[in-house]
Enzyme design. Structure first.
Site, short mmCIF file in Angstrom:
data_model
loop_
_atom_site.label_atom_id
_atom_site.label_comp_id
_atom_site.label_asym_id
_atom_site.label_seq_id
_atom_site.Cartn_x
_atom_site.Cartn_y
_atom_site.Cartn_z
N ASP A 46 33.05 -6.51 -38.96
CA ASP A 46 33.52 -6.78 -37.49
C ASP A 46 32.17 -7.11 -36.59
O ASP A 46 32.25 -7.58 -35.65
CB ASP A 46 34.43 -5.89 -37.01
CG ASP A 46 33.84 -4.58 -36.89
OD1 ASP A 46 32.68 -4.22 -37.35
OD2 ASP A 46 34.69 -3.70 -36.30
N SER A 47 30.96 -6.54 -37.05
CA SER A 47 29.84 -7.06 -36.39
C SER A 47 29.55 -8.55 -36.17
O SER A 47 28.60 -8.75 -35.47
CB SER A 47 28.56 -6.56 -37.31
OG SER A 47 28.79 -6.91 -38.76
N ASP A 85 36.67 -6.64 -43.30
CA ASP A 85 36.55 -5.61 -42.15
C ASP A 85 37.67 -5.71 -41.27
O ASP A 85 37.63 -6.68 -40.48
CB ASP A 85 35.13 -5.63 -41.44
CG ASP A 85 34.80 -4.34 -41.10
OD1 ASP A 85 35.59 -3.17 -41.15
OD2 ASP A 85 33.69 -4.22 -40.22
N LYS A 115 38.00 -2.81 -45.35
CA LYS A 115 37.49 -1.71 -44.83
C LYS A 115 37.98 -1.40 -43.70
O LYS A 115 38.28 -2.18 -42.77
CB LYS A 115 35.74 -2.05 -44.72
CG LYS A 115 35.13 -0.79 -43.94
CD LYS A 115 33.65 -1.04 -44.01
CE LYS A 115 32.89 -1.61 -42.92
NZ LYS A 115 33.37 -1.02 -41.52
N GLU A 117 37.90 1.97 -40.34
CA GLU A 117 36.79 2.96 -39.75
C GLU A 117 37.81 4.13 -39.32
O GLU A 117 38.85 4.08 -39.18
CB GLU A 117 36.32 2.63 -38.42
CG GLU A 117 35.18 1.47 -38.46
CD GLU A 117 34.54 0.89 -37.27
OE1 GLU A 117 34.76 1.73 -36.14
OE2 GLU A 117 33.86 0.00 -37.25
N GLU A 184 27.65 5.86 -41.81
CA GLU A 184 26.78 5.30 -40.76
C GLU A 184 26.08 6.19 -39.93
O GLU A 184 26.85 6.94 -39.12
CB GLU A 184 27.40 3.98 -40.25
CG GLU A 184 26.63 3.36 -38.90
CD GLU A 184 26.97 2.24 -38.50
OE1 GLU A 184 28.29 1.52 -39.00
OE2 GLU A 184 26.51 1.43 -37.62
O1 KIV Z 1 30.69 -4.37 -39.26
C1 KIV Z 1 29.75 -4.30 -39.96
O2 KIV Z 1 28.76 -4.96 -40.03
C2 KIV Z 1 29.77 -2.84 -40.64
C3 KIV Z 1 28.72 -2.41 -41.52
C4 KIV Z 1 27.30 -1.94 -40.58
C5 KIV Z 1 28.78 -1.52 -42.33
O3 KIV Z 1 30.69 -2.15 -40.50
#
Ligand code: KIV
Length: 279
Positions: A46-47, A85, A115, A117, A184
């Site tokens: 989600d970055s 994500d 993934k 959080e 992280e």
């Molecule tokens: O969104 C992302 O890029 C991440 C990584 C930093 C693991 O969650």
């Protein structure tokens, strides 16, 4: 699917045998290069909210945007395990919504896992998603979707109490069926403790060398994202500078009439040209 496609059992079985690698990718062409490199896992993080869309945090990226980018990445991947994500508010509201949205990553964008959080607070969601047959990667420590609650992008687990909570969260995620956990921005010694306590692989980012694998945001490690570089990022290339030089050279050559030369131009037979001139 290729014969050497990396699977979730491959990732789990690698623990203690070899170090795992994971990077982010958000588009087809980058995914192609990542896959060629032999990296094990590709995360459509989600970055992308910050790196691709220019937002100041990860909170505003939507399911539709995540699916759009995941589709592009899966088109470019033959071998690596593709992980989507889950964006902010796609799994927090209810277990049912979490399962539906996790399913969309596999059904509509051909990811192989998701993934999300959080620790104890998302155990119910993880269990339900795993029960639906969808592999889940956990994410503990600095969890950017909780930036408001954490008070900024700070190293986590720095007191005995906070570190104990991280260990308990990791055990809870393992118990609920996660196949791996991203750690992280936590002290290396705490990541080492977690790595030795859980049977699933830990994938570190700013969590020191003792994790079972490492992940970096690709645009950070190749020097393309220039807004902010966290301490834990190592720059393996400076593609931003390369790109800038190429663009400046192109501009100069066009302005001076150097580009395009004959080499990059097309010709027509002189008799054909004469015919047009006469017509
Ligand atoms: O969104 C992302 O890029 C991440 C990584 C930093 C693991 O969650």
């Amino acid at each position: 699917m290729t014969d050497n496609k990396i699977t979730v059992p491959d990732i789990i079985n690698s623990k203690g045998k070899r170090k795992l690698t994971m990077v982010t990718a958000y588009d087809y062409i980058t995914a192609r290069w990542v896959d060629k490199s032999g990296i094990d896992m590709v995360l459509i993080g989600d970055s992308l909210a910050m790196v691709m869309l220019g937002h100041s945090d990860t909170l505003s990226v939507t399911m539709e945007e995540m699916l759009h980018h995941t589709r592009a990445v899966t088109n470019g991947i033959d071998r690596a395990l593709v992980i989507g994500d889950m964006p902010f508010m796609s799994y927090q509201v209810s277990v049912e919504q979490a399962v539906v949205n996790a399913g969309r990553f596999l059904k509509e964008a051909k990811a192989q896992a998701v993934k999300l959080e959080g620790g104890a607070s998302v155990v119910k969601q993880v269990q339900a998603i795993v029960e639906a047959g969808i592999p889940v990667q956990g994410h503990l420590g600095l969890t950017p979707q909780s930036v408001a609650q954490l008070g900024g992008y700070k190293v986590q687990g720095k007191t005995a109490e906070a570190a104990k909570r991280l260990i308990d969260d990791a055990l809870a995620l393992e118990e609920s069926g996660c196949f791996s956990i991203v750690l992280e921005a936590i002290p290396s010694s705490i990541a080492e403790m977690i790595t030795s306590r859980v049977k699933i692989p830990t994938i570190g980012i700013g969590a020191g060398p003792h994790c079972d694998g490492q992940v970096l945001v690709l645009h950070d490690m190749v020097g393309l994202y220039d807004r902010f570089t966290p301490k834990f990022v190592k720059k393996y290339a400076n593609l931003g500078e390369e790109l800038l030089n190429a663009l400046k050279q192109f501009r100069k050559e066009v302005e001076k009439g150097v580009f395009p030369s004959r080499e990059h131009s097309f010709t027509i037979k002189s008799e054909e040209l004469e015919k047009i001139k006469k017509s």
